[in-house]
Motif scaffolding. Structure first.
Motif, PDB file in Angstrom:
ATOM      1  N   GLY A   1       0.841  -1.181   0.000  1.00 55.69           N
ATOM      2  CA  GLY A   1       0.000   0.000   0.000  1.00 55.69           C
ATOM      3  C   GLY A   1       0.878   1.233   0.000  1.00 55.69           C
ATOM      4  O   GLY A   1       2.046   1.176   0.396  1.00 55.69           O
TER       5      GLY A   1
ATOM      6  N   ASN B   1       0.464   4.895   1.596  1.00 54.55           N
ATOM      7  CA  ASN B   1      -0.347   5.761   2.440  1.00 54.55           C
ATOM      8  C   ASN B   1       0.401   7.060   2.697  1.00 54.55           C
ATOM      9  O   ASN B   1       1.466   7.057   3.328  1.00 54.55           O
TER      10      ASN B   1
ATOM     11  N   ASN C   1      -4.311   6.827  -0.031  1.00 54.21           N
ATOM     12  CA  ASN C   1      -4.057   5.464   0.429  1.00 54.21           C
ATOM     13  C   ASN C   1      -4.436   4.523  -0.712  1.00 54.21           C
ATOM     14  O   ASN C   1      -5.604   4.225  -0.914  1.00 54.21           O
TER      15      ASN C   1
ATOM     16  N   GLN D   1      -3.728   0.872  -2.971  1.00 55.23           N
ATOM     17  CA  GLN D   1      -3.168  -0.472  -2.997  1.00 55.23           C
ATOM     18  C   GLN D   1      -2.326  -0.620  -4.256  1.00 55.23           C
ATOM     19  O   GLN D   1      -2.725  -0.167  -5.333  1.00 55.23           O
TER      20      GLN D   1
ATOM     21  N   CYS E   1       3.895   1.896   3.789  1.00 57.00           N
ATOM     22  CA  CYS E   1       3.097   0.796   3.268  1.00 57.00           C
ATOM     23  C   CYS E   1       1.914   0.592   4.213  1.00 57.00           C
ATOM     24  O   CYS E   1       2.085   0.566   5.428  1.00 57.00           O
ATOM     25  N   SER E   2       0.732   0.446   3.650  1.00 56.88           N
ATOM     26  CA  SER E   2      -0.484   0.313   4.457  1.00 56.88           C
ATOM     27  C   SER E   2      -1.089  -1.088   4.398  1.00 56.88           C
ATOM     28  O   SER E   2      -2.174  -1.316   4.934  1.00 56.88           O
ATOM     29  N   ILE E   3      -0.397  -2.020   3.762  1.00 56.44           N
ATOM     30  CA  ILE E   3      -0.868  -3.402   3.693  1.00 56.44           C
ATOM     31  C   ILE E   3       0.224  -4.287   4.288  1.00 56.44           C
ATOM     32  O   ILE E   3       1.355  -4.294   3.785  1.00 56.44           O
TER      33      ILE E   3
END
Length: 85
Positions: free
Chosen positions: A33, A35, A42, A44, A67-69
């Motif tokens: 991700g 962000n 945000n 993917q 990274c948001s994942i």
């Protein structure tokens, strides 16, 4: 920009205030991700599918992205910054 476990490359991007910023991000391994909370972004990023992030650099400063994942044990170190002069 390239996203891979556990880094963005480049991890620092410098632009000027007022610039229209367009970043194409490619993941070379797993889903990640991008962000950038100060610009309400945000996204993917899926492997093999370039993802475009766009925003206007309308404020000066240093803004962190991450990274948001969850992408593995080094996920928390997958960060970077955008410097707007």
């Amino acid at each position: 920009m390239t996203a891979k476990q556990w880094e963005f490359s480049p991890a620092t991007i410098t632009v000027n205030k007022g610039d229209s910023v367009r970043i194409t991000i490619n993941s070379v391994d797993v889903a990640h991700g991008f962000n950038l909370p100060d610009f309400n972004i945000n996204q993917q990023i899926n492997p093999g599918k370039p993802t475009m992030v766009e925003f206007i650099a309308d404020k000066q400063g240093t803004f962190s992205f991450a990274c948001s994942i969850p992408c593995g044990k080094g996920h928390n170190k997958m960060t970077g910054e955008i410097i707007i002069k």
